[in-house]
Design a protein around this motif. Structure first.
Motif, mmCIF file in Angstrom:
data_model
loop_
_atom_site.group_PDB
_atom_site.id
_atom_site.type_symbol
_atom_site.label_atom_id
_atom_site.label_comp_id
_atom_site.label_asym_id
_atom_site.label_seq_id
_atom_site.Cartn_x
_atom_site.Cartn_y
_atom_site.Cartn_z
ATOM 1 N N UNK A 279 1.075 -1.242 0.107
ATOM 2 C CA UNK A 279 0.004 -0.018 0.127
ATOM 3 C C UNK A 279 0.966 1.023 -0.019
ATOM 4 N N UNK A 280 0.440 2.252 -0.693
ATOM 5 C CA UNK A 280 1.025 3.449 -0.695
ATOM 6 C C UNK A 280 0.835 4.374 0.511
ATOM 7 N N UNK A 281 1.167 3.968 1.772
ATOM 8 C CA UNK A 281 0.755 4.734 2.849
ATOM 9 C C UNK A 281 2.066 4.818 3.646
ATOM 10 N N UNK A 282 2.105 5.653 4.423
ATOM 11 C CA UNK A 282 3.283 6.027 5.347
ATOM 12 C C UNK A 282 3.415 5.125 6.470
ATOM 13 N N UNK A 283 2.296 4.244 6.805
ATOM 14 C CA UNK A 283 2.665 3.570 8.120
ATOM 15 C C UNK A 283 2.951 1.994 7.581
ATOM 16 N N UNK A 284 3.173 1.676 6.379
ATOM 17 C CA UNK A 284 3.495 0.393 6.057
ATOM 18 C C UNK A 284 4.657 -0.034 6.645
ATOM 19 N N UNK A 285 4.993 -1.301 6.774
ATOM 20 C CA UNK A 285 6.143 -1.708 7.669
ATOM 21 C C UNK A 285 5.824 -1.705 9.063
ATOM 22 N N UNK A 286 4.843 -1.647 9.563
ATOM 23 C CA UNK A 286 4.563 -1.560 11.052
ATOM 24 C C UNK A 286 4.852 -2.846 11.834
ATOM 25 N N UNK A 287 5.094 -3.003 13.017
ATOM 26 C CA UNK A 287 5.501 -4.017 13.761
ATOM 27 C C UNK A 287 3.883 -4.589 14.171
ATOM 28 N N UNK A 288 2.976 -3.812 14.334
ATOM 29 C CA UNK A 288 1.586 -4.271 14.778
ATOM 30 C C UNK A 288 0.830 -3.091 14.403
ATOM 31 N N UNK A 289 -0.393 -3.355 13.807
ATOM 32 C CA UNK A 289 -1.330 -2.021 13.462
ATOM 33 C C UNK A 289 -1.894 -1.736 14.608
ATOM 34 N N UNK A 290 -1.840 -0.434 14.476
ATOM 35 C CA UNK A 290 -2.567 0.408 16.028
ATOM 36 C C UNK A 290 -3.897 1.142 15.389
ATOM 37 N N UNK A 291 -4.150 1.035 13.832
ATOM 38 C CA UNK A 291 -5.407 1.599 13.527
ATOM 39 C C UNK A 291 -6.509 0.885 13.698
ATOM 40 N N UNK A 292 -7.555 1.478 13.541
ATOM 41 C CA UNK A 292 -8.982 0.811 13.476
ATOM 42 C C UNK A 292 -9.353 -0.328 12.618
ATOM 43 N N UNK A 293 -8.623 -0.096 11.366
ATOM 44 C CA UNK A 293 -8.628 -1.281 10.529
ATOM 45 C C UNK A 293 -7.734 -1.398 9.460
ATOM 46 N N UNK A 294 -7.336 -2.330 8.778
ATOM 47 C CA UNK A 294 -6.199 -2.775 7.924
ATOM 48 C C UNK A 294 -6.538 -1.847 6.642
ATOM 49 N N UNK A 295 -6.126 -0.611 6.660
ATOM 50 C CA UNK A 295 -6.134 0.293 5.464
ATOM 51 C C UNK A 295 -5.304 -0.340 4.342
#
Length: 470
Positions: A279-295
């Motif tokens: 995904x063209x998102x700045x949060x890609x490459x996280x250790x664990x998602x902290x957002x409400x859903x998997x954008x």
């Protein structure tokens, strides 16, 4: 008299074991006369032994006996307490990785400590894990002498679809796979559904939705048979999972659908000329998602992914550079190797990279290379100069945070006080990769005077370069 063995402890999943294979190859180059012993899970190594570099494999139940002898080198790549205790008891002039030290752990090796400090803190990491396994073995961080295979299609028009992953967040759902498979079949490609026993239900659902019942091999093949089948593929389309690493190691062309809490720069395909789509998102490459859903997962749609697959296949079939463009909301990358032989991820796009993140990752990569080997100063200056030119406000802020960190650490050193447990987390995100490493380094030295002096010395070496790299 027989030479002492080399011992490697890797007691994690299949993908982790396969990512250890380049290390085994390198150890064989460095110690050609010494037996190579590997502790791993039998469920994986029993199937992978015919494909693995020349080594003797042991289950973890043998650790008690293995700890009683001497080794030329011992490397622990596991988080298992049993592995750390084994490292503490065995004799070896070279120990790398976690070693039990009473009720705590001592991480030995600059790059092993770096890798351990990535836990929950890998957002700006630019090193591939397979490379990190190798870097402590030489004073210079160059892997140019380590051979890396290049993928070759089989010429069969068969496309493997690896359906599963260790977590549902890391893989597409059945509906995506079904629509993708139908588009590939309509383009005269032959989709093959691959997976283990854990993917049998998923494979059946995809087969029912598509009517491609003969394509479903989930749970029907042993790992050796999967490896043999991969040799008949033109392309393997896969999330970040064990079979992806197997295909990559075997020289099968790979398109990695990188979604969920995975970082393609550290666990994506390691061979050159592979493909990564994320995904063209700045949060890609996280250790664990902290957002409400998997954008990041929602960005993957069957139609544009199928178009990318067909474009890549056309290039592979004609042995030409394919014309592949990004799909909306997605970014396509190509793997490679830089002048040091380190893994790279280059965006394939006619549009310039808008995000500053790749540059920030490259800067921190060069900073750690410089801290390990001062001859890499020119590389750090080059990347910092580029950051100052293209993102001057970020570069200035980065320099200010490094200077402030110097002052904070100097005060702690004067007061001889340890850092609070959440110190590294409370630092700005742009320097958190460094503060996480520094914090773990100080913990590793039990906040000794020597550890503090070295930490401040490293900061003092970086601060003027970050402020003015010219």
């Amino acid at each position: 008299m027989a030479a002492d063995p080399i011992l490697v402890l890797q007691m994690h999943r299949m993908g982790d074991l396969i990512l250890t294979f380049p290390l085994l190859v390198r150890l064989r180059q460095l110690w050609p006369q010494n037996p190579l012993w590997v502790v791993a899970e039998p469920a994986f190594f029993e199937q992978l032994m015919p494909l693995a570099p020349d080594a003797v494999f042991f289950p973890s139940s043998h650790c008690e006996a293995l700890a009683m002898r001497r080794y030329a080198a011992a490397i622990n790549l596991s988080s298992s307490p049993v592995a750390a205790q084994t490292m503490a008891r065995l004799e070896s002039p070279v120990k790398l990785g976690p070693v039990a030290n009473g009720n705590s752990l001592h991480i030995q090796g600059f790059w092993q400590l770096y890798r351990t400090a990535l836990t929950q803190n890998n957002h700006a990491n630019a090193f591939h894990w397979a490379d990190l396994h190798l870097l402590d073995l030489a004073p210079s961080p160059s892997l140019a002498c380590v051979g890396h295979s290049r993928p070759t299609p089989a010429g069969t028009r068969r496309v493997g679809l690896v359906l599963g992953a260790s977590e549902a967040a890391k893989r597409p759902d059945a509906g995506f796979w079904a629509r993708l498979a139908l588009r590939l079949a309509a383009a005269d490609l032959t989709p093959i559904f691959l997976g283990g026993k854990g993917e049998m239900e998923l494979g059946q659902e995809v087969a029912q939705r598509t009517g491609l019942t003969q394509a479903n091999l989930c749970g029907k093949l042993t790992l050796r048979e999967v490896a043999a089948l991969m040799g008949t593929l033109d392309l393997c389309v896969t999330p970040d999972t064990g079979p992806m690493h197997l295909a990559d190691f075997l020289g099968v062309p790979v398109l990695n659908l990188s979604m969920g809490p995975v970082h393609a720069r550290e666990t994506g395909p390691s061979a050159s000329d592979q493909w990564v789509l994320r995904a063209a998102m700045s949060c890609v490459g996280c250790w664990q998602c902290t957002r409400g859903r998997l954008y990041c997962k929602q960005a993957f749609l069957p139609a544009p992914v199928a178009k990318i697959i067909m474009d890549i296949h056309t290039g592979l079939a004609t042995a030409t550079a394919p014309t592949v463009t990004d799909a909306k909301g997605l970014a396509l990358y190509r793997t490679g190797r830089d002048a040091l032989g380190l893994h790279t991820l280059r965006r394939v796009s006619t549009q310039p990279e808008a995000s500053c993140r790749p540059l920030l990752e490259d800067v921190w990569q060069a900073a750690f290379l410089y801290l390990y080997d001062s001859t890499q100063e020119a590389l750090l200056r080059q990347r910092l100069t580029l950051l100052h030119t293209t993102h001057p406000r970020l570069a200035q802020s980065l320099a200010e945070h490094i200077a402030r960190l110097c002052a904070i650490c100097s005060n702690h050193l004067k007061q001889r006080s340890p850092l609070p447990d959440d110190f590294w987390r409370r630092q700005p995100g742009m320097i958190r990769l460094f503060t996480g490493h520094m914090h773990m380094f100080l913990q590793n030295t039990v906040f000794s005077d020597q550890g503090w002096h070295m930490a401040v010395q490293r900061l003092a070496a970086l601060a003027p370069l970050f402020a003015n790299p010219a």
